[in-house]
Design a protein around this motif. Sequence first.
Motif, PDB file in Angstrom:
ATOM      1  N   ARG A 145       0.812  -1.224   0.000  1.00 16.83           N
ATOM      2  CA  ARG A 145       0.000   0.000   0.000  1.00 16.83           C
ATOM      3  C   ARG A 145       0.844   1.273   0.000  1.00 16.83           C
ATOM      4  NH1 ARG A 145      -2.192  -2.927   4.300  1.00 16.83           N
ATOM      5  NH2 ARG A 145      -1.271  -1.391   5.680  1.00 16.83           N
ATOM      6  N   ALA A 146       2.134   1.173  -0.178  1.00 20.12           N
ATOM      7  CA  ALA A 146       3.027   2.330  -0.025  1.00 20.12           C
ATOM      8  C   ALA A 146       2.958   3.293  -1.202  1.00 20.12           C
ATOM      9  CB  ALA A 146       4.461   1.848   0.128  1.00 20.12           C
ATOM     10  N   GLN A 147       3.126   4.564  -0.881  1.00 19.04           N
ATOM     11  CA  GLN A 147       3.331   5.601  -1.883  1.00 19.04           C
ATOM     12  C   GLN A 147       4.806   5.511  -2.258  1.00 19.04           C
ATOM     13  OE1 GLN A 147       1.967   9.368  -0.530  1.00 19.04           O
ATOM     14  NE2 GLN A 147       3.030  10.482  -2.122  1.00 19.04           N
ATOM     15  N   LYS A 148       5.119   5.220  -3.516  1.00 14.93           N
ATOM     16  CA  LYS A 148       6.479   4.831  -3.899  1.00 14.93           C
ATOM     17  C   LYS A 148       7.288   5.911  -4.622  1.00 14.93           C
ATOM     18  CE  LYS A 148       5.105   0.059  -4.059  1.00 14.93           C
ATOM     19  NZ  LYS A 148       4.826  -1.115  -4.838  1.00 14.93           N
ATOM     20  N   ASP A 149       6.795   7.129  -4.687  1.00 22.63           N
ATOM     21  CA  ASP A 149       7.549   8.161  -5.402  1.00 22.63           C
ATOM     22  C   ASP A 149       8.166   9.209  -4.491  1.00 22.63           C
ATOM     23  OD1 ASP A 149       5.067   9.169  -4.728  1.00 22.63           O
ATOM     24  OD2 ASP A 149       4.911  10.437  -6.501  1.00 22.63           O
ATOM     25  N   ARG A 150       7.772   9.264  -3.231  1.00 21.02           N
ATOM     26  CA  ARG A 150       8.327  10.238  -2.287  1.00 21.02           C
ATOM     27  C   ARG A 150       8.082   9.756  -0.863  1.00 21.02           C
ATOM     28  NH1 ARG A 150       3.779  12.345  -4.678  1.00 21.02           N
ATOM     29  NH2 ARG A 150       2.093  12.951  -3.309  1.00 21.02           N
ATOM     30  N   VAL A 151       8.809  10.359   0.062  1.00 23.78           N
ATOM     31  CA  VAL A 151       8.671  10.033   1.485  1.00 23.78           C
ATOM     32  C   VAL A 151       8.639  11.340   2.273  1.00 23.78           C
ATOM     33  CG1 VAL A 151       9.846   7.795   1.285  1.00 23.78           C
ATOM     34  CG2 VAL A 151      11.173   9.846   1.837  1.00 23.78           C
ATOM     35  N   GLU A 152       8.233  11.234   3.505  1.00 30.43           N
ATOM     36  CA  GLU A 152       8.288  12.397   4.396  1.00 30.43           C
ATOM     37  C   GLU A 152       9.532  12.259   5.258  1.00 30.43           C
ATOM     38  OE1 GLU A 152       4.769  14.294   6.618  1.00 30.43           O
ATOM     39  OE2 GLU A 152       5.772  13.000   8.089  1.00 30.43           O
ATOM     40  N   PRO A 174      22.250  10.904   9.662  1.00 28.42           N
ATOM     41  CA  PRO A 174      22.011  10.200  10.924  1.00 28.42           C
ATOM     42  C   PRO A 174      20.968  10.934  11.771  1.00 28.42           C
ATOM     43  CG  PRO A 174      24.355  10.397  10.505  1.00 28.42           C
ATOM     44  CD  PRO A 174      23.655  11.229   9.471  1.00 28.42           C
ATOM     45  N   GLY A 175      20.085  10.173  12.392  1.00 25.64           N
ATOM     46  CA  GLY A 175      19.051  10.744  13.241  1.00 25.64           C
ATOM     47  C   GLY A 175      17.778  11.123  12.509  1.00 25.64           C
ATOM     48  N   ASP A 176      17.776  11.086  11.163  1.00 28.71           N
ATOM     49  CA  ASP A 176      16.570  11.412  10.403  1.00 28.71           C
ATOM     50  C   ASP A 176      15.493  10.369  10.638  1.00 28.71           C
ATOM     51  OD1 ASP A 176      17.750  13.650   9.306  1.00 28.71           O
ATOM     52  OD2 ASP A 176      17.959  12.816   7.292  1.00 28.71           O
ATOM     53  N   THR A 177      14.238  10.801  10.508  1.00 27.59           N
ATOM     54  CA  THR A 177      13.102   9.885  10.538  1.00 27.59           C
ATOM     55  C   THR A 177      12.418   9.967   9.181  1.00 27.59           C
ATOM     56  OG1 THR A 177      12.780  10.174  12.903  1.00 27.59           O
ATOM     57  CG2 THR A 177      10.907   9.316  11.647  1.00 27.59           C
ATOM     58  N   ILE A 178      12.261   8.817   8.555  1.00 25.59           N
ATOM     59  CA  ILE A 178      11.632   8.723   7.236  1.00 25.59           C
ATOM     60  C   ILE A 178      10.282   8.051   7.430  1.00 25.59           C
ATOM     61  CG2 ILE A 178      11.812   7.698   4.936  1.00 25.59           C
ATOM     62  CD1 ILE A 178      14.925   7.638   5.616  1.00 25.59           C
ATOM     63  N   THR A 179       9.233   8.664   6.889  1.00 26.40           N
ATOM     64  CA  THR A 179       7.897   8.081   6.971  1.00 26.40           C
ATOM     65  C   THR A 179       7.400   7.843   5.562  1.00 26.40           C
ATOM     66  OG1 THR A 179       7.477   9.325   9.001  1.00 26.40           O
ATOM     67  CG2 THR A 179       5.569   8.357   7.894  1.00 26.40           C
ATOM     68  N   VAL A 180       7.063   6.593   5.264  1.00 24.05           N
ATOM     69  CA  VAL A 180       6.502   6.233   3.964  1.00 24.05           C
ATOM     70  C   VAL A 180       4.989   6.252   4.125  1.00 24.05           C
ATOM     71  CG1 VAL A 180       6.338   4.466   2.188  1.00 24.05           C
ATOM     72  CG2 VAL A 180       8.503   4.835   3.376  1.00 24.05           C
ATOM     73  N   GLN A 181       4.327   7.130   3.363  1.00 22.40           N
ATOM     74  CA  GLN A 181       2.894   7.300   3.468  1.00 22.40           C
ATOM     75  C   GLN A 181       2.161   6.214   2.699  1.00 22.40           C
ATOM     76  OE1 GLN A 181       1.585   9.667   5.383  1.00 22.40           O
ATOM     77  NE2 GLN A 181       3.576  10.560   5.843  1.00 22.40           N
ATOM     78  N   GLU A 182       0.883   6.029   3.044  1.00 25.13           N
ATOM     79  CA  GLU A 182       0.017   5.105   2.341  1.00 25.13           C
ATOM     80  C   GLU A 182      -0.519   5.819   1.099  1.00 25.13           C
ATOM     81  OE1 GLU A 182      -3.962   2.391   3.217  1.00 25.13           O
ATOM     82  OE2 GLU A 182      -3.246   3.813   4.718  1.00 25.13           O
TER      83      GLU A 182
END
Length: 185
Positions: A145-152, A174-182
């Motif tokens: 279900r992932a949005q595959k062209d960009r991340v937050e 280092p320390g970044d948080t990546i969120t893959v949206q639906e």
Amino acid sequence: MSRFTWTAIALAAALAGCAAPRAVPPPLAAAFDEPYVLATGDRLRISVFGQPNLSNSYTVEPDGRIAMPLVGRYEVVNKTPDQVRTGLEAKLKGGFLRDPNVSVEIEGYRPFYILGEVNSAGQFPYVVGMTAQNAVAIASGFSPRAQKDRVELTRRHGDRIYKSEVPLTYPVRPGDTITVQERWF
């Protein structure tokens, strides 16, 4: 034009605006271009020439300090490795060593985090040169279900936190948080 045509044009314009990723705001880009500053969880290799008892690996503790013989607890958070080197040389010169020669290297970076629509969300070790796409691969890829062209991407810079949608080719620190949206469709 008919009412149906105007509705179709309005709907197409609205969807076109949703499909385009937002540009990276200047603060996030600037936070990437600045020199690397130390934070909790980084591991340093500090060498003092001719002093094997002082040369060792030190982890930045939760209070932002390292504990080093002769120096004691020394604040390193929000400093570059070069600033730490200069500060340690000054501390050691202040009564302990005549002309200390110190080197400071980053032995291990703090982890990055990935959340959302990936197969294995969590905390992972940082690798130099990593992009958001590499981070997704480390997290066992996208879920169906992932949005595959960009991340937050969320990045702390000093006392501020920046959040932005970025392309998969964007560099991770280092320390970044990546969120893959639906994805919606």
